[in-house]
Design a protein around this motif. Structure first.
Motif, PDB file in Angstrom:
ATOM      1  N   ASP A 157       0.816  -1.208   0.000  1.00 38.88           N
ATOM      2  CA  ASP A 157       0.000   0.000   0.000  1.00 38.88           C
ATOM      3  C   ASP A 157       0.853   1.262   0.000  1.00 38.88           C
ATOM      4  O   ASP A 157       0.632   2.167  -0.813  1.00 38.88           O
ATOM      5  CB  ASP A 157      -0.920   0.010   1.225  1.00 38.88           C
ATOM      6  N   ILE A 158       1.818   1.345   0.919  1.00 45.35           N
ATOM      7  CA  ILE A 158       2.585   2.578   1.103  1.00 45.35           C
ATOM      8  C   ILE A 158       4.076   2.267   1.111  1.00 45.35           C
ATOM      9  O   ILE A 158       4.534   1.371   1.825  1.00 45.35           O
ATOM     10  CB  ILE A 158       2.217   3.267   2.430  1.00 45.35           C
ATOM     11  N   HIS A 159       4.821   3.008   0.297  1.00 45.94           N
ATOM     12  CA  HIS A 159       6.281   2.988   0.361  1.00 45.94           C
ATOM     13  C   HIS A 159       6.717   4.397   0.742  1.00 45.94           C
ATOM     14  O   HIS A 159       6.343   5.373   0.094  1.00 45.94           O
ATOM     15  CB  HIS A 159       6.876   2.594  -0.991  1.00 45.94           C
ATOM     16  N   GLY A 160       7.490   4.498   1.817  1.00 42.60           N
ATOM     17  CA  GLY A 160       7.860   5.813   2.317  1.00 42.60           C
ATOM     18  C   GLY A 160       9.355   6.022   2.420  1.00 42.60           C
ATOM     19  O   GLY A 160      10.157   5.094   2.306  1.00 42.60           O
ATOM     20  N   GLY A 161       9.719   7.280   2.651  1.00 40.71           N
ATOM     21  CA  GLY A 161      11.118   7.654   2.840  1.00 40.71           C
ATOM     22  C   GLY A 161      11.280   9.155   2.681  1.00 40.71           C
ATOM     23  O   GLY A 161      10.319   9.878   2.394  1.00 40.71           O
ATOM     24  N   GLY A 162      12.486   9.618   2.881  1.00 42.60           N
ATOM     25  CA  GLY A 162      12.780  11.033   2.703  1.00 42.60           C
ATOM     26  C   GLY A 162      12.715  11.437   1.245  1.00 42.60           C
ATOM     27  O   GLY A 162      12.921  10.618   0.344  1.00 42.60           O
TER      28      GLY A 162
END
Length: 444
Positions: free
Chosen positions: A220-225
């Motif tokens: 669903d969600i891939h995150g990071g800076g």
């Protein structure tokens, strides 16, 4: 829930692949040094996103990796005359300490590159056999030209990238934009592969770990800076498109950078403050309050001014909560369990609007105003006061902020009673003495 999706450049309604379940992966650190306070921002942001999703009723599986093999780790090991494993373990422990000291909910998995090597090699081999990668003298490169969608996440045309980017010259590459999947290694830790001894390139690791941890499904969600959006996340998308036929995640979420007066905070610029030192000096609550004070995808300035403003705001909240606790205990009033559902819902609505923490903070202070009004009445309505108090505590929990309750001892209550009696009898000398004791104990 609405989230800004980097791949579509707009705020979208969040719809998980499986109803009620959210699978989220956030790129973790390369463990060659301590985390600086800028590195702590994604730790806090994505922990808060998880807390918000859970407050909205979702079940969240949250995974973040450790990159424990890299040139920087190898070079540090050579400098210290030790092994890469020793270096990696040292800074993994330090990073976990930072996570823990920031009140982060324990993650569901924290995979390491060195523990995923067989899967990484198999994945690279698949790219080679599919014609999406090629081997030259023991090095393996991804062929950007083999992916017609390359640039879809960063919204950049490969021709423009070639014209504007500073790309390391490498005569082995068919295209200067091609990136390493496997590196032939002479020094440091290495593994056997179909292309000889070496180690993986950075951009392949997360794709493989996501596949392993989430059963090969799109997440669903891939995150990071935001600094990872290109080339790291772009290159992850390219590999997933070629092997899995999808862009790896439905929602790509990127937090903005922490900045100083001189610009972005980074180890290479030498303008960092170690997260462990900031937390030790200021505590988890103040650190989190500051890091969440600006909307997550905006830049946040780290300075004495912003810290002092955060300290003042949090102090106002702590003071009001403690005031009710002291008043209730000194008057023999038991706690009420109810909370102001309307104010709490307003808070959740703000957080569900792409983690709009500035608006959420406003709701907290609006609720604080109601609490203070209840406390200032001649006959305190404790049920009303506790309704606001409990709502504020529930809001703070979503933000990962836990303010310790003030519990008075029998002796505290006696001194408080003596203080009131001294005031009533106009024995101001004794009243001042008791007041000093209460102030020293943090009651007044």
């Amino acid at each position: 829930m609405k989230l800004y999706n980097s791949i579509n450049l707009k705020v979208e309604e969040f719809k998980p692949i499986k109803e009620g379940q959210v699978n989220m992966y956030v790129c973790g650190p390369t463990v060659y040094n301590h985390a600086h306070i800028g590195n702590a921002r994604p730790i806090v942001v994505f922990d808060t996103l998880r807390r918000t999703l859970e407050a909205l009723g979702y079940k969240v599986k949250f995974v973040s990796n450790f990159t424990d093999v890299d040139d920087k780790i190898i070079n540090k090991a050579l400098e210290e005359g030790t092994t890469e494993k020793v270096i990696a373990e040292r800074y993994i422990d330090a990073y976990n300490d930072v996570r823990s000291s920031l009140n982060v909910i324990p993650l569901d998995a924290t995979p390491r590159v060195t523990e995923t090597m067989d899967d990484i090699i198999a994945f690279i081999d698949k790219l080679v056999k599919n014609g999406n990668a090629y081997e030259v003298n023991g090095d393996v490169y991804f062929s950007v030209d083999s992916d017609p969608k390359y640039g879809e996440l960063s919204h950049q045309n490969p021709d423009d990238l070639l014209a504007g980017a500073r790309i390391e010259e490498n005569g082995q590459k068919k295209n200067p934009l091609d990136f390493a999947l496997w590196k032939k290694t002479e020094n440091g830790i290495k593994w056997d592969s179909p292309w000889g001894k070496g180690r993986p390139g950075w951009h392949t690791e997360c794709v493989v770990m996501i596949g392993k941890e989430f059963g090969g499904e799109m997440i669903d969600i891939h995150g990071g800076g935001r600094d990872l959006k290109f080339p790291h996340h772009e290159n992850e998308v390219a590999q997933s498109e070629c092997v899995n036929g999808n862009c790896l995640a439905n929602y790509w979420v990127h937090n903005g950078m922490l900045e100083t007066a001189g610009g972005k905070m980074s180890k290479s610029l030498g303008n960092t403050k170690w997260a462990k030192d900031v937390i030790k000096e200021n505590g988890a609550n103040l650190t989190r309050w500051l890091l969440l004070s600006a909307r997550y995808r905006d830049a946040l300035v780290y300075s004495d001014e912003t810290f002092n403003a955060a300290r003042s705001e949090l102090s106002r909240i702590e003071t009001a909560l403690k005031q009710l606790e002291v008043k209730a205990q000194t008057n023999g009033i038991s706690e009420y369990d109810g909370f102001d559902t309307d104010m709490y819902q307003q808070f959740l609505d703000a957080m569900a609007d792409d983690l709009n923490t500035p608006n959420a903070y406003k709701v907290i202070f609006d609720t604080l105003k109601l609490l203070n009004q209840a406390l200032r009445t001649k006959e305190v309505d404790y049920e009303k006061a506790y309704g606001e108090y409990n709502a504020i505590r529930k809001m703070l929990e979503v933000l990962g902020i836990y303010i310790e309750k003030k519990t008075l001892s029998a002796d505290d209550l006696k001194v408080y009673a003596d203080w009131n009696n001294a005031k009533a009898s106009k024995d101001f000398e004794s009243a001042d003495k008791y007041r000093a004791i209460l102030a020293e104990r943090g009651i007044l």
